[in-house]
Design an enzyme around this catalytic site. Sequence first.
Site, PDB file in Angstrom:
ATOM      1  N   ASP A 296       0.847  -1.192   0.000  1.00 52.70           N
ATOM      2  CA  ASP A 296       0.000   0.000   0.000  1.00 52.70           C
ATOM      3  C   ASP A 296       0.884   1.244   0.000  1.00 52.70           C
ATOM      4  OD1 ASP A 296      -2.853   1.173   0.624  1.00 52.70           O
ATOM      5  OD2 ASP A 296      -1.465   2.184   1.980  1.00 52.70           O
TER       6      ASP A 296
ATOM      7  N   LYS B 224      -2.368   5.954  -3.933  1.00 53.07           N
ATOM      8  CA  LYS B 224      -3.495   6.830  -3.622  1.00 53.07           C
ATOM      9  C   LYS B 224      -3.328   8.228  -4.219  1.00 53.07           C
ATOM     10  CE  LYS B 224      -3.632   4.659   0.952  1.00 53.07           C
ATOM     11  NZ  LYS B 224      -2.194   4.503   1.174  1.00 53.07           N
TER      12      LYS B 224
ATOM     13  N   HIS C  54      -7.305   9.170  -1.467  1.00 51.83           N
ATOM     14  CA  HIS C  54      -6.683   9.079  -0.140  1.00 51.83           C
ATOM     15  C   HIS C  54      -7.624   9.536   0.978  1.00 51.83           C
ATOM     16  CE1 HIS C  54      -2.464   9.036   1.849  1.00 51.83           C
ATOM     17  NE2 HIS C  54      -3.385   8.828   2.744  1.00 51.83           N
TER      18      HIS C  54
END
Length: 316
Positions: free
Chosen positions: A55, A89, A122
């Site tokens: 991530d 993101k 995000h």
Amino acid sequence: MTYEAFHDELRDTRWPLNNGAGSMPAVGFGTLFRDLSTTTAAVKYALESGFRHFDCAERYRNEAQIGVAFQEVFAAGKIRREDVFITTKLWNTNHRPERVRPAFEASCQRLQTDYIDCYLIHTPFAFKPGDDQDPRDVFGHVIYDGEISLLDTWRALESLVDEGRCKSIGLSDITLEALKEIVAAARIKPAVVQIEAHPYLPEWEMLEFCQQHGIILLAFAPLGHGMQPNVLEDAVLTSIARNVQKTPAQVALAWAVQRGTAFLTTSATPSRIQENFAIATLPQRAMLEIKGEISTRIRFNSVVETGVPGFIARKP
């Protein structure tokens, strides 16, 4: 009882993406490090330890260092790009539709990848567009962008999926009410929702909604981020850990997967990285104890209220 004698399959759990674009490994590695210089080595070690879900975020300012780690490991030939699930993101200052594709392309370039497995917004909060990631007025207040809606930004992400370089899209740091609005209006439904979740913030209602719509709930801070009150010192978790000969962290992470979520842990310490990957299935009794006997409820990160990431400092 010890689980080390055989390979428990819990760590290999994968959750299907609702748009048919494959599946996400439930066990994930977060890349927000206090010391950015540790990024490349930590990501390489995580890959070597078995993590296949990473991530990232433009806001973390270390995508380039992550890209170096990926390329070095891929070049060695044991792990292929298609074996790794990469999420990144879109930051708050790039919510305007015309800024979405350039931000996506820049992340791909830094990460040295032709495609992204999952692209998340995000936070639902649009900030003043520009290069300053944290725009503030003279009083120190965040400058929000009132001319753009979350749905406008979502439509731009849908276009990225249409073009094929973004396999799936989702949301992060969002409330259930705001998520419901996007799900109702979206042409391409969110595949992933990343929120804070742990035994002190189980988010059962959000999880139920996500499961009804085939959305993966991805938990950040699944161990409570070391904040007080300390999740890993909870009497229920420590008792279960003793009984199953695992650490409290491994118990909390196994709980996360067994209840149907994915999780992200972050560490630059090799032993901790290994510990976080070596989870094993808990007895059903332990799952019931965690749900029924832990009553503490606390949110450690206020980003869901402001769009500004940050764990809340509390007085002891």
